[in-house]
Design a protein around this motif. Structure first.
Motif, PDB file in Angstrom:
ATOM      1  N   ALA B  14       0.799  -1.227   0.000  1.00  0.00           N
ATOM      2  CA  ALA B  14       0.000   0.000   0.000  1.00  0.00           C
ATOM      3  C   ALA B  14       0.828   1.271   0.000  1.00  0.00           C
ATOM      4  O   ALA B  14       0.361   2.309  -0.424  1.00  0.00           O
ATOM      5  CB  ALA B  14      -0.928   0.013   1.207  1.00  0.00           C
ATOM      6  N   TRP B  86       0.924   6.957  -0.402  1.00  0.00           N
ATOM      7  CA  TRP B  86       0.037   5.875  -0.797  1.00  0.00           C
ATOM      8  C   TRP B  86       0.312   5.542  -2.242  1.00  0.00           C
ATOM      9  O   TRP B  86       0.434   6.431  -3.075  1.00  0.00           O
ATOM     10  CB  TRP B  86      -1.431   6.279  -0.630  1.00  0.00           C
ATOM     11  CG  TRP B  86      -1.779   6.553   0.778  1.00  0.00           C
ATOM     12  CD1 TRP B  86      -1.888   7.780   1.369  1.00  0.00           C
ATOM     13  CD2 TRP B  86      -2.026   5.600   1.803  1.00  0.00           C
ATOM     14  NE1 TRP B  86      -2.193   7.637   2.697  1.00  0.00           N
ATOM     15  CE2 TRP B  86      -2.274   6.305   2.989  1.00  0.00           C
ATOM     16  CE3 TRP B  86      -2.057   4.204   1.835  1.00  0.00           C
ATOM     17  CZ2 TRP B  86      -2.564   5.679   4.192  1.00  0.00           C
ATOM     18  CZ3 TRP B  86      -2.348   3.583   3.026  1.00  0.00           C
ATOM     19  CH2 TRP B  86      -2.593   4.321   4.199  1.00  0.00           C
ATOM     20  N   PRO B  88      -0.067   4.634  -6.096  1.00  0.00           N
ATOM     21  CA  PRO B  88      -1.091   4.818  -7.098  1.00  0.00           C
ATOM     22  C   PRO B  88      -1.711   3.473  -7.433  1.00  0.00           C
ATOM     23  O   PRO B  88      -1.047   2.446  -7.261  1.00  0.00           O
ATOM     24  CB  PRO B  88      -0.339   5.411  -8.285  1.00  0.00           C
ATOM     25  CG  PRO B  88       1.068   4.987  -8.085  1.00  0.00           C
ATOM     26  CD  PRO B  88       1.257   4.855  -6.604  1.00  0.00           C
ATOM     27  N   PRO B  89      -2.926   3.394  -7.922  1.00  0.00           N
ATOM     28  CA  PRO B  89      -3.804   4.509  -8.317  1.00  0.00           C
ATOM     29  C   PRO B  89      -4.579   5.133  -7.161  1.00  0.00           C
ATOM     30  O   PRO B  89      -5.378   6.014  -7.415  1.00  0.00           O
ATOM     31  CB  PRO B  89      -4.773   3.832  -9.289  1.00  0.00           C
ATOM     32  CG  PRO B  89      -4.862   2.436  -8.807  1.00  0.00           C
ATOM     33  CD  PRO B  89      -3.517   2.090  -8.264  1.00  0.00           C
ATOM     34  N   PHE B  90      -4.348   4.675  -5.909  1.00  0.00           N
ATOM     35  CA  PHE B  90      -5.159   5.224  -4.816  1.00  0.00           C
ATOM     36  C   PHE B  90      -4.566   6.522  -4.298  1.00  0.00           C
ATOM     37  O   PHE B  90      -5.284   7.475  -4.042  1.00  0.00           O
ATOM     38  CB  PHE B  90      -5.318   4.179  -3.714  1.00  0.00           C
ATOM     39  CG  PHE B  90      -5.943   2.932  -4.237  1.00  0.00           C
ATOM     40  CD1 PHE B  90      -7.266   2.943  -4.643  1.00  0.00           C
ATOM     41  CD2 PHE B  90      -5.205   1.774  -4.421  1.00  0.00           C
ATOM     42  CE1 PHE B  90      -7.846   1.828  -5.181  1.00  0.00           C
ATOM     43  CE2 PHE B  90      -5.786   0.646  -4.948  1.00  0.00           C
ATOM     44  CZ  PHE B  90      -7.108   0.667  -5.339  1.00  0.00           C
ATOM     45  N   GLY B  91      -3.262   6.558  -4.119  1.00  0.00           N
ATOM     46  CA  GLY B  91      -2.645   7.814  -3.748  1.00  0.00           C
ATOM     47  C   GLY B  91      -2.689   8.766  -4.934  1.00  0.00           C
ATOM     48  O   GLY B  91      -2.626   8.351  -6.084  1.00  0.00           O
ATOM     49  N   ASP B 150      -3.337  13.211 -11.954  1.00  0.00           N
ATOM     50  CA  ASP B 150      -4.603  12.649 -11.517  1.00  0.00           C
ATOM     51  C   ASP B 150      -5.695  13.568 -12.048  1.00  0.00           C
ATOM     52  O   ASP B 150      -5.614  14.783 -11.894  1.00  0.00           O
ATOM     53  CB  ASP B 150      -4.629  12.609  -9.986  1.00  0.00           C
ATOM     54  CG  ASP B 150      -5.882  11.973  -9.443  1.00  0.00           C
ATOM     55  OD1 ASP B 150      -5.806  10.829  -9.003  1.00  0.00           O
ATOM     56  OD2 ASP B 150      -6.935  12.631  -9.465  1.00  0.00           O
ATOM     57  N   TYR B 203     -14.943   8.177 -14.134  1.00  0.00           N
ATOM     58  CA  TYR B 203     -14.675   7.318 -12.983  1.00  0.00           C
ATOM     59  C   TYR B 203     -15.626   6.123 -12.976  1.00  0.00           C
ATOM     60  O   TYR B 203     -15.233   5.004 -12.640  1.00  0.00           O
ATOM     61  CB  TYR B 203     -14.806   8.127 -11.682  1.00  0.00           C
ATOM     62  CG  TYR B 203     -14.408   7.345 -10.463  1.00  0.00           C
ATOM     63  CD1 TYR B 203     -13.109   6.863 -10.336  1.00  0.00           C
ATOM     64  CD2 TYR B 203     -15.308   7.088  -9.447  1.00  0.00           C
ATOM     65  CE1 TYR B 203     -12.732   6.142  -9.227  1.00  0.00           C
ATOM     66  CE2 TYR B 203     -14.933   6.365  -8.335  1.00  0.00           C
ATOM     67  CZ  TYR B 203     -13.645   5.891  -8.228  1.00  0.00           C
ATOM     68  OH  TYR B 203     -13.269   5.173  -7.132  1.00  0.00           O
ATOM     69  N   THR B 208     -11.029   4.463 -11.948  1.00  0.00           N
ATOM     70  CA  THR B 208      -9.767   5.056 -11.526  1.00  0.00           C
ATOM     71  C   THR B 208      -9.708   6.476 -12.047  1.00  0.00           C
ATOM     72  O   THR B 208     -10.367   6.819 -13.022  1.00  0.00           O
ATOM     73  CB  THR B 208      -8.573   4.255 -12.058  1.00  0.00           C
ATOM     74  OG1 THR B 208      -7.381   4.897 -11.636  1.00  0.00           O
ATOM     75  CG2 THR B 208      -8.575   4.185 -13.565  1.00  0.00           C
ATOM     76  N   ASN B 210      -6.441   8.052 -11.848  1.00  0.00           N
ATOM     77  CA  ASN B 210      -5.028   8.263 -12.140  1.00  0.00           C
ATOM     78  C   ASN B 210      -4.806   8.232 -13.649  1.00  0.00           C
ATOM     79  O   ASN B 210      -5.250   7.319 -14.335  1.00  0.00           O
ATOM     80  CB  ASN B 210      -4.233   7.153 -11.461  1.00  0.00           C
ATOM     81  CG  ASN B 210      -2.759   7.357 -11.605  1.00  0.00           C
ATOM     82  OD1 ASN B 210      -2.243   7.283 -12.695  1.00  0.00           O
ATOM     83  ND2 ASN B 210      -2.101   7.624 -10.500  1.00  0.00           N
ATOM     84  N   ASP B 213      -3.129   5.198 -15.099  1.00  0.00           N
ATOM     85  CA  ASP B 213      -4.011   4.041 -15.021  1.00  0.00           C
ATOM     86  C   ASP B 213      -5.070   4.106 -16.128  1.00  0.00           C
ATOM     87  O   ASP B 213      -5.396   3.088 -16.757  1.00  0.00           O
ATOM     88  CB  ASP B 213      -4.664   4.028 -13.640  1.00  0.00           C
ATOM     89  CG  ASP B 213      -4.937   2.615 -13.156  1.00  0.00           C
ATOM     90  OD1 ASP B 213      -4.308   1.694 -13.716  1.00  0.00           O
ATOM     91  OD2 ASP B 213      -5.757   2.438 -12.256  1.00  0.00           O
TER      92      ASP B 213
END
Lengths: 139, 520
Positions: B14, B86, B88-91, B150, B203, B208, B210, B213
């Motif tokens: 993570a 965090w 990517p793609p979450f951070g 992003d 989205y 996602t 990013n 991504d």
């Protein structure tokens, strides 16, 4: 506002609400709360004080200009992100220290500093709007 | 706290665990720097004498940071930093490739020129009102938009720069400024809302936000997701921001109302942010759909060019004419986006950079002309050449640059665009490009003839002894020299721009920088 009861109660109510807003701010890391909602509670407190006792009193009570408070908050939030340079981790990474004060462990973090920044930005920005609206309300 | 004996979590899944090189901080530094200085200036709101030096030094620092960033990207390819480590793609990722670094550097140069000019243009009440904090926060928004990786974050930076620009455009609170601000604000809010809705739609389709991504997944989703709709909506939203035909009318209606320096910054920065976002989304994220839409974009580009330049021909106010020339330049960039390929995209990026420098310089020059001749109107501006021959020479060079004549910066991107258009057989687009260049020459020639060469009739054209300060003349001269230097020695920039275009068309380096270990 003319009501004697309101004017008598307002200072106490205001101080209680400001205290509660700080409680909400500090509690916000792991539980519901945080800088934004805490800031809104503090602004409501200032607004009540302003309605009861006049805008001039509020301006004197908070000492700094609301926009300067917002600026300080934005600055604090930016600095909170930049502290991670020293730890060689990416921008805005949460960093913690646990100094003990009088035998009590106090967790301090950049996240808290950021949240305090948000609190100040909200207090500054919204009270700036609220106070000028109240001033121009025309009495 | 029952499960005290649970095994330690595998953080490497993570979080970014390896230490970050100091050079990678350059990715975020332009934004953090501008935010910090902007916040500092807000705090020092009473010390208005301190604002100009702090802001100008801050902008000079921003130029240095952006130069270092460009060098870093040139040396080691696209650079990524994720917020709060965090993965990517979450951070939220800030990813800088050559395109972003080039735009950010040019924007900071433009802002420094504007900041220097403002020393002569913004009086005490403007400072008290907060010109410099707004300027720094505007630059935070612009830098953030150019550097982020992003798409929702891009929207956030759009909002930041939009709010700062509202503050700047009403500076002075005159009646016609409010009128211009309402048109500007309304159209931009519509465009931003459309952008936000499209982002939500995106989205929902991709799961996602990013950019890397999205670019990776776009090919696999082409059969199932409504990508054409997404692309069309993005083109409309960013086209509105960039003032492309048929949603260009807000720009000439509002850009002549604020202070000269504010117009100059808007012309140099804001429409180009829209163009940058358009290039980023259509070329890198949704290339197949861009190809499908290319005829529509080309048509919009050609009409934008013609509407812009014909509008400019009809104006008798210096700043209104420049507003139409900004629109016409946007058309040329759109033509490059429509043509595609290394020549088209490279030409579009090059033209955008050239346009940022030269349009800002022209707006600043209009301010100097108004100081010398006491008017923005062609009917009373006269005899500027006799008043200040050096300034007249600078204006003539800028007029050549904006018309795309050699040896100035406008020539090379125009060559690239015309050649790219001819290569794919779009001769009509090449013809429109050349015709626009010709008409722009007539527009600027007419202005030069009337405002500079015409002799002053008695009792006309303001006081004969008007002088301009160095702070007003220096940025015009510096930007003109820059345009001349690019025109005389374009090779370094040409090769960088072509690499930037290649990096957009084939974003594997960009993807690698965001996902170093391949697909997660």
């Amino acid at each position: 506002m003319k009501s004697v009861i309101f004017r008598a109660v307002a200072p106490f109510l205001t101080s209680l609400m400001v205290l509660f807003s700080i409680f909400v701010l500090l509690r916000g890391h792991n539980e519901p709360g945080g800088g934004f909602i805490g800031g809104l509670i503090a602004v409501s407190a200032l607004a009540i004080y302003g309605i009861a006792c006049g805008v001039e009193m509020v301006r004197r009570a908070i000492y700094f200009h609301p926009m300067a408070i917002a600026g300080a908050g934005l600055f604090a939030a930016t600095v909170a992100g930049l502290i991670s340079i020293a730890a060689r981790v990416p921008f805005m990474t949460g960093l913690w220290i646990y100094p003990s004060v009088l035998g009590l462990e106090v967790p301090l973090s950049t996240v808290t500093l950021f949240d305090c920044g948000v609190y100040l930005v909200v207090v500054g920005a919204i009270s700036s709007i609220a106070l000028s609206l109240e001033e121009r309300g025309g009495e | 706290m029952a499960a005290t004996t649970s095994p330690p979590a595998d953080l490497s899944a993570a979080l970014v665990l390896e230490p970050v090189a100091s050079a990678d901080w350059l990715v975020i530094l332009p934004v953090a720097w501008c935010l910090a200085i902007g916040a500092l200036l807000v705090m020092l709101r009473r010390k208005i004498d301190w604002h100009p030096p702090i802001a100008v030094l801050g902008l000079a620092g921003l130029v240095v940071i952006d130069i270092l960033l460009l060098r870093h990207v040139l040396a080691s390819g696209p650079v990524t930093m994720v917020m709060g480590r965090w993965l990517p793609p979450f951070g939220i990722a800030f990813t800088v490739d050559l395109t972003g670094a080039l735009f950010a550097l040019t924007a900071s140069v433009v802002a420094l020129a504007g900041g220097t000019y403002s020393l002569a243009d913004i009086n005490d009440s403007g400072r008290r009102y907060g010109f410099y904090p707004f300027l720094m926060l505007l630059m935070a928004g612009v830098s953030g938009a150019f550097l982020t990786g992003d798409i929702f974050n891009l929207y956030v930076w759009f909002e930041v720069l939009l709010i700062s620009s509202f503050g700047l455009i009403v500076l002075g609170s005159e009646r016609e400024q409010i009128d211009g601000a309402v048109k500007y604000g309304f159209l931009n809010l519509v465009a931003t809302t459309l952008f936000l809705i499209t982002t939500g739609y995106l989205y929902a389709s991709f799961g996602t936000l990013n950019m890397a991504d999205i670019a990776r997944k776009a090919e696999g989703l082409s059969g199932t997701a409504p990508l054409m709709t997404l692309t069309a909506l993005f083109v409309l939203a960013f086209g509105m921001k960039a003032a492309a035909f048929p949603v260009n009318f807000w720009l000439p209606a509002s850009y002549h109302t604020p202070r000269v320096v504010v117009s100059a910054l808007f012309a140099g920065l804001l429409t180009k942010v829209g163009i940058y976002a358009l290039i980023r989304v259509t070329v890198m994220l949704l290339p197949v759909e861009r190809e499908e839409l290319s005829f529509v974009i080309a048509l919009a580009g050609a009409l934008t060019m013609l509407v812009g330049v014909l509008g400019a021909l009809a104006q008798s106010d210096f700043r209104r004419m420049l507003g139409y020339l900004v629109v016409s330049g946007i058309g040329s960039i759109l033509a490059g986006v429509a043509v595609g390929g290394p020549g088209g995209i490279g030409g579009a990026i090059f033209y955008a950079l050239h346009s940022m420098l030269v349009m800002t310089a022209l707006y600043l020059a209009s301010g100097v002309a108004a100081r010398l001749g006491d008017s923005f109107s062609l009917s009373s501006l006269a005899g500027l050449y006799r008043r200040h021959a050096g300034f007249a020479a600078l204006s003539l060079m800028l007029a050549f640059a904006v018309s795309g004549l050699p040896p100035f910066s406008g020539f090379w991107p125009k060559v690239m665009l015309v050649k790219a258009a001819l290569d794919i057989g779009a001769w009509w687009l090449a013809a429109v490009l050349l015709l626009t260049g010709f008409l722009t020459t007539i527009v600027t020639g007419r202005f030069f003839l009337l405002a500079y060469w015409r002799d002053v009739a008695s009792g006309e054209g303001g006081p004969a002894s008007a002088t301009v300060s160095v702070a007003a003349l220096l940025p015009v001269a510096a930007l003109t020299v820059l345009a001349l230097a690019i025109g005389l020695y374009p090779e370094p920039l040409l090769s960088v721009v072509q690499n930037a275009a290649a990096g957009l068309a084939e974003p594997s380096a960009y993807l690698n920088s965001v996902f170093p270990g391949g697909a997660p």
